[in-house]
Design an enzyme around this catalytic site. Structure first.
Site, mmCIF file in Angstrom:
data_model
loop_
_atom_site.group_PDB
_atom_site.id
_atom_site.type_symbol
_atom_site.label_atom_id
_atom_site.label_comp_id
_atom_site.label_asym_id
_atom_site.label_seq_id
_atom_site.Cartn_x
_atom_site.Cartn_y
_atom_site.Cartn_z
ATOM 1 N N GLU A 16 0.785 -0.879 -0.111
ATOM 2 C CA GLU A 16 0.392 -0.113 0.075
ATOM 3 C C GLU A 16 0.918 1.311 -0.250
ATOM 4 O O GLU A 16 1.121 1.693 1.112
ATOM 5 C CB GLU A 16 -0.910 0.117 1.597
ATOM 6 C CG GLU A 16 -1.522 -1.330 1.452
ATOM 7 C CD GLU A 16 -2.970 -1.281 -0.032
ATOM 8 O OE1 GLU A 16 -3.680 -0.209 -0.190
ATOM 9 O OE2 GLU A 16 -3.575 -2.437 0.321
ATOM 10 N N CYS A 26 -2.628 8.607 3.530
ATOM 11 C CA CYS A 26 -2.372 8.222 1.517
ATOM 12 C C CYS A 26 -3.748 8.076 0.779
ATOM 13 O O CYS A 26 -2.932 8.649 -0.473
ATOM 14 C CB CYS A 26 -2.490 6.293 1.451
ATOM 15 S SG CYS A 26 -3.229 6.190 3.218
HETATM 16 P P1 NAP Z 1 8.253 4.771 5.040
HETATM 17 O O1 NAP Z 1 9.760 5.816 5.226
HETATM 18 O O2 NAP Z 1 8.245 4.472 3.844
HETATM 19 O O3 NAP Z 1 8.162 3.580 6.478
HETATM 20 C C1 NAP Z 1 7.161 2.676 6.213
HETATM 21 C C2 NAP Z 1 7.426 1.584 7.165
HETATM 22 O O4 NAP Z 1 8.669 0.811 6.231
HETATM 23 C C3 NAP Z 1 8.318 2.532 8.427
HETATM 24 O O5 NAP Z 1 7.572 1.370 9.736
HETATM 25 C C4 NAP Z 1 9.546 2.255 8.028
HETATM 26 O O6 NAP Z 1 10.603 2.377 9.304
HETATM 27 C C5 NAP Z 1 9.707 0.853 7.541
HETATM 28 N N1 NAP Z 1 10.993 0.282 6.295
HETATM 29 C C6 NAP Z 1 11.578 1.319 5.846
HETATM 30 N N2 NAP Z 1 12.434 1.731 5.189
HETATM 31 C C7 NAP Z 1 12.936 -0.072 5.827
HETATM 32 C C8 NAP Z 1 13.695 -1.359 5.235
HETATM 33 N N3 NAP Z 1 14.354 -1.145 4.507
HETATM 34 N N4 NAP Z 1 12.883 -3.098 5.737
HETATM 35 C C9 NAP Z 1 11.451 -2.857 6.605
HETATM 36 N N5 NAP Z 1 11.567 -1.629 6.970
HETATM 37 C C10 NAP Z 1 11.485 -1.005 6.416
HETATM 38 O O7 NAP Z 1 6.995 5.427 4.977
HETATM 39 P P2 NAP Z 1 6.263 6.602 5.989
HETATM 40 O O8 NAP Z 1 7.130 7.439 5.340
HETATM 41 O O9 NAP Z 1 6.146 5.764 7.010
HETATM 42 O O10 NAP Z 1 4.917 6.674 5.299
HETATM 43 C C11 NAP Z 1 4.707 7.553 4.643
HETATM 44 C C12 NAP Z 1 4.357 7.039 3.355
HETATM 45 O O11 NAP Z 1 3.539 5.781 2.859
HETATM 46 C C13 NAP Z 1 2.984 8.264 2.656
HETATM 47 O O12 NAP Z 1 4.174 8.215 1.054
HETATM 48 C C14 NAP Z 1 1.812 7.341 2.159
HETATM 49 O O13 NAP Z 1 1.383 7.807 0.799
HETATM 50 C C15 NAP Z 1 2.255 6.224 2.390
HETATM 51 N N6 NAP Z 1 1.164 5.679 3.079
HETATM 52 C C16 NAP Z 1 0.393 4.438 2.505
HETATM 53 C C17 NAP Z 1 -1.155 4.270 2.864
HETATM 54 C C18 NAP Z 1 -1.916 3.395 1.263
HETATM 55 O O14 NAP Z 1 -2.689 2.623 2.511
HETATM 56 N N7 NAP Z 1 -1.454 3.126 0.953
HETATM 57 C C19 NAP Z 1 -0.777 4.320 3.808
HETATM 58 C C20 NAP Z 1 -0.467 5.431 4.893
HETATM 59 C C21 NAP Z 1 0.402 5.843 3.858
HETATM 60 P P3 NAP Z 1 11.212 2.788 10.338
HETATM 61 O O15 NAP Z 1 10.310 3.997 10.859
HETATM 62 O O16 NAP Z 1 11.468 2.020 11.432
HETATM 63 O O17 NAP Z 1 11.653 3.687 9.047
#
Ligand code: NAP
Length: 520
Positions: free
Chosen positions: A256, A293
Site C-alpha cells: 500500500e 494516503c
Molecule cells: P516509509 O519511510 O516507506 O516507511 C514505512 C515503514 O517502512 C516504516 O515502518 C519504516 O520503518 C519501514 N521501513 C523503511 N525502510 C525499511 C526497510 N528497509 N525494511 C523494512 N522496513 C522498512 O513511509 P512513511 O514515511 O512511514 O509513510 C509515508 C508514506 O506512506 C506516504 O507516501 C504515504 O502515502 C504512504 N502511505 C500509504 C498508505 C496506504 O494504505 N496506501 C497508508 C499510509 C501511508 P522506520 O519508521 O523504522 O523507518
C-alpha cells in the site's frame, strides 16, 4: 522518558543504546525512545510461526473472531491514554486520533463479526465443484487453508494503530500469527496498545508480536509461507518488493504505497454539490494535516467552475486555525516531524512552479500556541496549475501534508485523462448530480483506482468520506499506489491462505465443504 520496547518470543525486550527519540511535534520535546539494536528477531519469528500458528489453526473462525472481539474491548477501555499518546507523539487532535484509534477498534470488531458468521470451521472453500472430465463423480473444488508462516505487517508513520490492527485482524481471522512493525517515530501508541493486550493476558502465545523499531533485515528473514504486507512510501515498497530473498522464497507481498488521489467534478454540478466538493477538500486537507494516503491531492473541475471553487477554497483554508492541538480552537495540528515539515514545504514549492499559489503561506499565518521555529506546523497550500495537461510534477509528486493542487479541464475526455495521470490511485471521488454520469465515469476510471466514491449534496451525509477506509470495501490501488489490496470483508483472507485445487470424488468434496466456510 518512556521506553518503547518490543514484544518478541512472548516477552518484552529492549535494544541497546538510546536509539531513536520520539518527539512531540508541537513542542519538540522528547516523549519516548526506542532501539532495536542487538535484538534477536529471527529466533522469536521462528517461535511465533510455530506456536502462534498452531494456536490459531486450532481455533475455529468463531474463536478467532472472539479473540479479536476481546482485543477490541480491551483497547476501547484504553482509548483516553491512546488519544494522549497520539497527541504527544503525532500532534494529533481528538478528531485525528479517533480516525486511528477508533478506526483500529472498529476494524477489529468488524472482523470479529465475520468470524462469528463463518462459525465453527477452520478452512474456507469456494462455491461450486467444477466438472473436469466426462465423469460427473470426480470433480475439482478450491479449498483455502491458512499459510503456516507469519504475517509480517510493516506500517507507515501516519496510522500506527489502524494500520497495525487492520493487518492483524485479517491475518488472525485467516489463521496466521502476526508480527507488527510500526514506523519508529510514531510507535508509541502501537506499543501502548499491544502492552495493554499483553498485560490483560489476551495474546495467546506467538499470536501477536511487536517490533517497534529497526526491522531493516525483516525482508531477509521471510520464508515460503510468510506474508509481508507493507504500507509506506513507494520507494520503500519497491526496495522490499525487489528483494532477492523475498522473490526466491516466494513469500506473499502486498504493498500500500502513496497515491495522488483526485476529486473530479463533472460538468452538471448544482451549487449545493459544489459546496459538498469544497467541504470534502477542506476535510481531507486538514484531517491529520493531510498526512493520509487517501487524502485528496488533486482537485479537477470544469474550467467554468474553476473561479468559484478556488474562491470558496481560499476563503475556507485561509481562515483555518493551525497550531498545538492541545488548544481546542485549533483545527489543524502540526505535521508529525520537522523532517516532514521540510519535505512538505519543499514539495509545495515545487508544485507551485507549475502554476500559482492561491494562499499567502506561512508568513501570513498566526500559528496558535507554538513556536514556529520548533513546531512542525505548516500553512495549507492551494496551488492552481496553469496548464494541467502539460504539467508533470502535479501528477507525479506526492506532497504528504495539507497541500492541494487545483486544475481545470475543457472537455470530459481531458478531465478523465487528467485523473488517470495519477497512474494508479487508492481512491477518487466523482462529484456529480447525475447517477448515470457517475456510473459511466466510474467505468472509465476503474482500471486505475482501488475505490471510487459518488459525491453530491444528496450523498454527502451518507458517504463515510473520501479518505475514510471502511473494512467492508477493499483498500489499495493499482500502479503507483502499490498494486495491493487489503480489507474488503472476506476478500482479505485469501492473501493469508493457500488456495488448493482439490481433485476428488464428490462425496470427499462434500465432506470438505461441510467442514469449511464458504467464500461466497
Ligand atoms: P516509509 O519511510 O516507506 O516507511 C514505512 C515503514 O517502512 C516504516 O515502518 C519504516 O520503518 C519501514 N521501513 C523503511 N525502510 C525499511 C526497510 N528497509 N525494511 C523494512 N522496513 C522498512 O513511509 P512513511 O514515511 O512511514 O509513510 C509515508 C508514506 O506512506 C506516504 O507516501 C504515504 O502515502 C504512504 N502511505 C500509504 C498508505 C496506504 O494504505 N496506501 C497508508 C499510509 C501511508 P522506520 O519508521 O523504522 O523507518
Amino acid at each position: 522518558m518512556m521506553r518503547v520496547k518490543h514484544l518478541l518470543g512472548g516477552q518484552w525486550v529492549d535494544g541497546s543504546g538510546e536509539g531513536t527519540v520520539l518527539r512531540d511535534p508541537a513542542t519538540g520535546a522528547p516523549v519516548a525512545s526506542s532501539s532495536a539494536d542487538g535484538v534477536d528477531v529471527a529466533g522469536p519469528l521462528a517461535w511465533a510461526r510455530r506456536t502462534g500458528g498452531a494456536e490459531l489453526r486450532a481455533m475455529t473462525f468463531r474463536e478467532r473472531g472472539a479473540l479479536l472481539a476481546r482485543f477490541a474491548e480491551k483497547l476501547r477501555e484504553g482509548r483516553p491514554a491512546y488519544y494522549d499518546a497520539v497527541l504527544a507523539n503525532m500532534g494529533a487532535n481528538k478528531r485525528d486520533a479517533v480516525f486511528d484509534i477508533d478506526g483500529a477498534i472498529a476494524v477489529l470488531r468488524y472482523y470479529a463479526g465475520l468470524g462469528e458468521e463463518l462459525g465453527d470451521r477452520r478452512t474456507l472453500i469456494e462455491p461450486g465443484f467444477a466438472q473436469m472430465t466426462r465423469s460427473e463423480e470426480y470433480r475439482v473444488a478450491h479449498l483455502l487453508t491458512p499459510r503456516q508462516g507469519i504475517a509480517i505487517g510493516i506500517n507507515a508513520f501516519n496510522f500506527p494503530a489502524w494500520g497495525m490492527f487492520e493487518k492483524v485482524a485479517t491475518a488472525t481471522l485467516a489463521g496466521m500469527p502476526s508480527l507488527a512493525k510500526p514506523a519508529t517515530q510514531t510507535a508509541l501508541v502501537a506499543y501502548l496498545m499491544v502492552r495493554d493486550l499483553y498485560e490483560a493476558n489476551l495474546i495467546p502465545d506467538g499470536v501477536l508480536s511487536l517490533l517497534s523499531a529497526g526491522g531493516r533485515d525483516l525482508v531477509e528473514m521471510v520464508e515460503e509461507e510468510d506474508t509481508l504486507a507493507f504500507t509506506g512510501s513507494a520507494d520503500t515498497a519497491i526496495m522490499l518488493r525487489s528483494n532477492r530473498h523475498l522473490i526466491t522464497h516466494g513469500a506473499r507481498f502486498n504493498a500500500e504505497a502513496d497515491s495522488l488521489n483526485a476529486i473530479f467534478a463533472l460538468e452538471d454540478l448544482s451549487a449545493a454539490s459544489v459546496e459538498s466538493l469544497v467541504d470534502a477538500v477542506v476535510t481531507e486537507m486538514t484531517i491529520k494535516a493531510g498526512q493520509k494516503c487517501t487524502a485528496i491531492r488533486r482537485v479537477i473541475v470544469p474550467d467554468e467552475l474553476l473561479g468559484s471553487i478556488s474562491e470558496r477554497l481560499v476563503a475556507r483554508m485561509s481562515s483555518l486555525k493551525i497550531g498545538d492541538a492541545r488548544n481546542p480552537e485549533v483545527e489543524m495540528g502540526p505535521l508529525v516531524s520537522r523532517a516532514q515539515q521540510e519535505s512538505v514545504i519543499a514539495g509545495a514549492a515545487l508544485l507551485a512552479q507549475e502554476g500559482k499559489s492561491l494562499l499567502a503561506g506561512a508568513s501570513s499565518v498566526e500559528f496558535i500556541d507554538v513556536d514556529p521555529h520548533v513546531a512542525a506546523v505548516v500553512a495549507p497550500a492551494l496551488i492552481q496549475i496553469s496548464d494541467p495537461s502539460s504539467a508533470r510534477l502535479v501528477h507525479e509528486l506526492e506532497v504528504f501534508g495539507p497541500c492541494v493542487a487545483l486544475m481545470g479541464y475543457r472537455s470530459m475526455s481531458e478531465g478523465i485523462e487528467l485523473v488517470r495521470r495519477g497512474r494508479g490511485s487508492l481512491v477518487a471521488t466523482i462529484v456529480t448530480d447525475d447517477d448515470a454520469a457517475f456510473a459511466e465515469t466510474a467505468v472509465a476510471l476503474g482500471s486505475l483506482h482501488g475505490r471510487l466514491a459518488q459525491l453530491n449534496s444528496a450523498t454527502a451525509a451518507l458517504n463515510p468520506g473520501h479518505g475514510v477506509v471502511m473494512p467492508q470495501g477493499i483498500h489499495g490501488g493499482p500502479g503507483r499506489a502499490g498494486g495491493g489490496e487489503e480489507l474488503g470483508g472476506l476478500r482479505a483472507l485469501p492473501f493469508y491462505s493457500q488456495r488448493s485445487a482439490i481433485q476428488a470424488t464428490v462425496p470427499v468434496l462434500e465432506s470438505l465443504r461441510r467442514e469449511s466456510a464458504e467464500l461466497g
